[in-house]
Scaffold this motif. Structure first.
Motif, PDB file in Angstrom:
ATOM      1  N   GLY A 144      -6.039  -4.503   4.279  1.00  0.00           N
ATOM      2  CA  GLY A 144      -6.760  -4.967   3.108  1.00  0.00           C
ATOM      3  C   GLY A 144      -5.994  -4.627   1.842  1.00  0.00           C
ATOM      4  O   GLY A 144      -5.464  -3.539   1.734  1.00  0.00           O
ATOM      5  N   GLY A 145      -5.960  -5.566   0.909  1.00  0.00           N
ATOM      6  CA  GLY A 145      -5.262  -5.309  -0.347  1.00  0.00           C
ATOM      7  C   GLY A 145      -3.791  -5.662  -0.309  1.00  0.00           C
ATOM      8  O   GLY A 145      -3.143  -5.695  -1.337  1.00  0.00           O
ATOM      9  N   GLN A 146      -3.251  -5.934   0.891  1.00  0.00           N
ATOM     10  CA  GLN A 146      -1.843  -6.317   0.971  1.00  0.00           C
ATOM     11  C   GLN A 146      -1.729  -7.827   0.921  1.00  0.00           C
ATOM     12  O   GLN A 146      -2.601  -8.546   1.390  1.00  0.00           O
ATOM     13  N   GLN A 147      -0.622  -8.277   0.369  1.00  0.00           N
ATOM     14  CA  GLN A 147      -0.387  -9.706   0.246  1.00  0.00           C
ATOM     15  C   GLN A 147       1.002 -10.000   0.782  1.00  0.00           C
ATOM     16  O   GLN A 147       1.957  -9.320   0.423  1.00  0.00           O
ATOM     17  N   VAL A 148       1.096 -10.984   1.655  1.00  0.00           N
ATOM     18  CA  VAL A 148       2.404 -11.363   2.187  1.00  0.00           C
ATOM     19  C   VAL A 148       2.620 -12.840   1.891  1.00  0.00           C
ATOM     20  O   VAL A 148       1.775 -13.665   2.207  1.00  0.00           O
ATOM     21  N   TYR A 149       3.756 -13.149   1.283  1.00  0.00           N
ATOM     22  CA  TYR A 149       4.036 -14.534   0.900  1.00  0.00           C
ATOM     23  C   TYR A 149       5.351 -14.973   1.531  1.00  0.00           C
ATOM     24  O   TYR A 149       6.380 -14.334   1.340  1.00  0.00           O
ATOM     25  N   VAL A 161      -4.601  -8.921  11.038  1.00  0.00           N
ATOM     26  CA  VAL A 161      -4.675  -9.100   9.584  1.00  0.00           C
ATOM     27  C   VAL A 161      -6.074  -8.655   9.168  1.00  0.00           C
ATOM     28  O   VAL A 161      -7.067  -9.239   9.576  1.00  0.00           O
ATOM     29  N   SER A 162      -6.146  -7.588   8.393  1.00  0.00           N
ATOM     30  CA  SER A 162      -7.436  -6.976   8.053  1.00  0.00           C
ATOM     31  C   SER A 162      -8.195  -7.768   7.003  1.00  0.00           C
ATOM     32  O   SER A 162      -7.595  -8.530   6.257  1.00  0.00           O
ATOM     33  N   PRO A 163      -9.517  -7.537   6.943  1.00  0.00           N
ATOM     34  CA  PRO A 163     -10.275  -8.147   5.861  1.00  0.00           C
ATOM     35  C   PRO A 163      -9.696  -7.689   4.520  1.00  0.00           C
ATOM     36  O   PRO A 163      -9.317  -6.533   4.391  1.00  0.00           O
ATOM     37  N   GLY A 164      -9.636  -8.587   3.576  1.00  0.00           N
ATOM     38  CA  GLY A 164      -9.099  -8.219   2.268  1.00  0.00           C
ATOM     39  C   GLY A 164      -7.600  -8.395   2.155  1.00  0.00           C
ATOM     40  O   GLY A 164      -7.041  -8.242   1.088  1.00  0.00           O
ATOM     41  N   ALA A 165      -6.935  -8.732   3.281  1.00  0.00           N
ATOM     42  CA  ALA A 165      -5.500  -9.006   3.216  1.00  0.00           C
ATOM     43  C   ALA A 165      -5.315 -10.496   2.925  1.00  0.00           C
ATOM     44  O   ALA A 165      -6.198 -11.304   3.195  1.00  0.00           O
TER      45      ALA A 165
ATOM     46  N   ARG B 150     -13.319  -0.212   5.670  1.00  0.00           N
ATOM     47  CA  ARG B 150     -12.527  -1.072   4.790  1.00  0.00           C
ATOM     48  C   ARG B 150     -11.608  -0.246   3.890  1.00  0.00           C
ATOM     49  O   ARG B 150     -10.440  -0.576   3.702  1.00  0.00           O
ATOM     50  N   ASP B 151     -12.152   0.842   3.339  1.00  0.00           N
ATOM     51  CA  ASP B 151     -11.337   1.686   2.459  1.00  0.00           C
ATOM     52  C   ASP B 151     -10.196   2.344   3.230  1.00  0.00           C
ATOM     53  O   ASP B 151      -9.088   2.488   2.714  1.00  0.00           O
ATOM     54  N   SER B 152     -10.480   2.741   4.471  1.00  0.00           N
ATOM     55  CA  SER B 152      -9.424   3.347   5.284  1.00  0.00           C
ATOM     56  C   SER B 152      -8.318   2.340   5.555  1.00  0.00           C
ATOM     57  O   SER B 152      -7.138   2.670   5.544  1.00  0.00           O
ATOM     58  N   ASP B 153      -8.729   1.106   5.793  1.00  0.00           N
ATOM     59  CA  ASP B 153      -7.771   0.041   6.040  1.00  0.00           C
ATOM     60  C   ASP B 153      -6.845  -0.132   4.835  1.00  0.00           C
ATOM     61  O   ASP B 153      -5.631  -0.234   4.967  1.00  0.00           O
ATOM     62  N   ARG B 154      -7.449  -0.107   3.654  1.00  0.00           N
ATOM     63  CA  ARG B 154      -6.668  -0.225   2.417  1.00  0.00           C
ATOM     64  C   ARG B 154      -5.690   0.931   2.307  1.00  0.00           C
ATOM     65  O   ARG B 154      -4.529   0.761   1.962  1.00  0.00           O
ATOM     66  N   MET B 155      -6.199   2.125   2.632  1.00  0.00           N
ATOM     67  CA  MET B 155      -5.362   3.321   2.560  1.00  0.00           C
ATOM     68  C   MET B 155      -4.186   3.214   3.526  1.00  0.00           C
ATOM     69  O   MET B 155      -3.058   3.582   3.184  1.00  0.00           O
ATOM     70  N   LEU B 156      -4.445   2.693   4.719  1.00  0.00           N
ATOM     71  CA  LEU B 156      -3.372   2.535   5.707  1.00  0.00           C
ATOM     72  C   LEU B 156      -2.298   1.584   5.175  1.00  0.00           C
ATOM     73  O   LEU B 156      -1.098   1.800   5.410  1.00  0.00           O
ATOM     74  N   GLY B 157      -2.733   0.572   4.447  1.00  0.00           N
ATOM     75  CA  GLY B 157      -1.772  -0.345   3.831  1.00  0.00           C
ATOM     76  C   GLY B 157      -0.896   0.379   2.819  1.00  0.00           C
ATOM     77  O   GLY B 157       0.314   0.166   2.765  1.00  0.00           O
ATOM     78  N   LEU B 158      -1.501   1.260   2.040  1.00  0.00           N
ATOM     79  CA  LEU B 158      -0.738   1.999   1.039  1.00  0.00           C
ATOM     80  C   LEU B 158       0.209   2.988   1.710  1.00  0.00           C
ATOM     81  O   LEU B 158       1.339   3.167   1.279  1.00  0.00           O
ATOM     82  N   LEU B 159      -0.271   3.608   2.803  1.00  0.00           N
ATOM     83  CA  LEU B 159       0.587   4.563   3.529  1.00  0.00           C
ATOM     84  C   LEU B 159       1.841   3.855   4.041  1.00  0.00           C
ATOM     85  O   LEU B 159       2.924   4.427   4.073  1.00  0.00           O
ATOM     86  N   ALA B 160       1.668   2.586   4.428  1.00  0.00           N
ATOM     87  CA  ALA B 160       2.787   1.843   5.003  1.00  0.00           C
ATOM     88  C   ALA B 160       3.724   1.294   3.938  1.00  0.00           C
ATOM     89  O   ALA B 160       4.836   0.877   4.250  1.00  0.00           O
TER      90      ALA B 160
END
Lengths: 241, 271
Positions: A144-149, A161-165, B150-160
């Protein structure tokens, strides 16, 4: 005229409003000789441009002191340089009179912005050779929060692909895992782009700007199935893979 | 070289500090020299959970600013030989932390300890960012409910993507999922997400499941890390998690509904 023709009630014409891009020749001086010289120079620069180009002659920006001008001579000068005068843009009474004599329509003075016509590019640039762009492949989960283009090509994701991605591609999008985020294919307008996924649980899918959100997708019998999504007309089709 | 472990979550109130205290204490119990660093500048809690709040003289920010040395600021645990705490400042805010300053402190701690546990604040802003930036491993604390996941998922994205390892193109941070406040009864009733659901959404390895327990609140209020309460289910679950963190294979416990025993049924007693 036959009887049948008289009873034919289908309309013979339609009135339509339309915005056209038209070249405006805006005069800054009433010196016709100087104009002739400078126009000749322009014609040499861009011969393609002066090919019976429709033109609006704008007299409304002439300086106060130089409003006197022979409009008939002006029109024939334009003609000589292969510019076809469609109309005058003027408000001065003497100009309006002359226009009436020449049977030229008159447009009100413009307050709108106009773009300067760029004549420097003489011949239209050849469309760029299509460049081969390798498909973008992502193997790690997209959170979530990541964007890939994937610019100029396809995107392949081999992970959830998580919700919010958000996945974006100019071409197709393939997801070999659950698609829980958003997927936007053909974002530069390619209507032939498609989206493929193993499990359609997306928040939103879109092809060339036509989209469906989860609210609508959920009602589809293929929700949570392996599907492909394509665009026909302005309808997104979801079909089983 | 020490292992830097961040305990993070994104969402607040899920049990980051409880987990930091428990895991840190657990590692020290197993003979590893460990320090727990509180990154929650301005909302300092770790010292309370660890029961050392009356001995805080200098804090993390003092060390970063050079007002005190690390030796002066480190608080030695009274119960365990190998355990230290570096408290956060209560009077400052997260802006007092700088990447350079935090990096220096972490490097210095790394020379003297086997494990550095970074207790991250909630959120994804500066404090949380700096807590995870230098990490080698991450324990993502998650409650079995959708917003936390959902917040953990976001955090995992930042960790990566936003850590030192990611920026230097090194091997990514090892991520562990720790599910806390788990209540099997409510999972069966469908009121709570199950372990499988959370694992499936986050798709990282499960370090442990800590059951919802009265023992946690009691331990927090007494300033004793819950892992020291080896009679409690939460304490035992944390103990298992520490073993798994150290590479041992331990079966997961406390995932199923407890069947009330004969006597319990007879007297209707609850613990």
């Amino acid at each position: 005229m036959s009887q049948a023709d008289l009873t034919d009630q289908s309309p013979a014409f339609q009135l339509k409003g339309s915005m056209l891009a038209i070249t405006v020749l805006e005069l800054a001086s009433n010196d016709i000789e100087r104009l002739d010289e400078q126009l000749a120079a322009k014609v040499e620069q861009a011969p393609d441009f002066f090919n019976n180009t429709p033109l609006v002659l704008a007299l409304d920006k002439l300086p106060e002191a130089a409003r006197e001008i022979d409009i008939a001579a002006l029109v024939s000068l334009c003609r000589k340089h292969r510019l076809r005068t469609l109309a005058l843009r003027a408000s001065e009474p003497s100009h309006l009179e002359a226009a009436a004599v020449l049977d030229l329509p008159v447009l009100p003075p413009s307050g709108a912005r106009e773009r300067q016509v760029d004549l420097s590019s003489k011949t239209p640039a050849k469309p760029a050779e299509p460049v081969y762009r390798p498909t973008r492949v992502v193997t790690t989960p997209i959170r979530g929060g990541q964007q890939v283009y994937a610019q100029g090509g396809d995107l392949i994701v081999l992970a959830p692909v998580s919700p919010g991605a958000e996945l974006l591609a100019d071409g197709n999008i393939h997801v070999y895992g659950p698609l829980r985020g958003r997927a936007l294919a053909g974002i530069k307008g390619d209507t032939s782009a498609r989206i493929f996924c193993q499990q359609l649980t997306a928040e939103m899918v879109s092809i060339a700007g036509q989209y469906k959100v989860a609210e609508d997708l959920r009602r589809d019998p293929l929700w949570a199935e392996a599907v492909q999504i394509s665009l026909s007309g302005d309808v997104l089709n979801i079909t089983r893979l | 070289m020490a292992k830097i472990i961040v305990v993070t979550s994104g969402k607040g109130g899920v049990g980051k500090t409880t987990t930091s205290a428990a895991i840190g204490t657990g590692l020290a119990l197993r003979g590893h020299k460990t320090v727990i660093v509180d990154f929650d500048v301005g909302l300092r809690n770790l010292d309370l959970i660890m029961g050392c709040e009356r001995r805080v003289v200098y804090d993390f920010v003092n060390v970063i600013n050079g007002d005190a040395t690390l030796t002066q600021a480190l608080i030695k645990d009274k119960r365990l030989e190998n355990l230290y705490v570096l408290a956060a400042s209560q009077t400052r805010d997260k802006d007092a932390l700088t990447q350079e300053g935090v990096g220096k402190v972490i490097d210095e701690l790394g020379k003297n300890f086997e494990y550095v546990i970074c207790d991250s604040p909630a959120g994804i802003e500066k404090g949380a960012h700096l807590a995870m930036y230098f990490a080698d491993e991450a324990i993502v604390v998650t409650n079995p409910e959708v917003s936390s996941v959902r917040d953990s998922d976001r955090m995992l994205g930042l960790l990566a993507s936003k850590s030192r390892r990611a920026e230097n193109g090194e091997e990514p941070i090892r991520e562990h999922l720790l599910l806390t406040r788990y209540n099997p009864e409510r999972v069966t009733k469908g009121e709570m997400l199950g372990v499988e659901d959370v694992e499936e959404i986050l798709s990282i390895r499960l370090l442990g499941v800590i059951p919802e327990s009265q023992a946690v609140l009691k331990a927090s209020n007494q300033g004793i890390p819950v892992i020291l309460d080896d009679q409690s289910d939460a304490g035992q679950a944390y103990s298992d998690a520490v073993d798994r963190l150290l590479g041992k294979e331990v079966a997961h416990r406390f995932l199923d509904v407890k069947k009330p025993g004969f006597l319990q049924r007879l007297f209707g007693g609850r613990e």
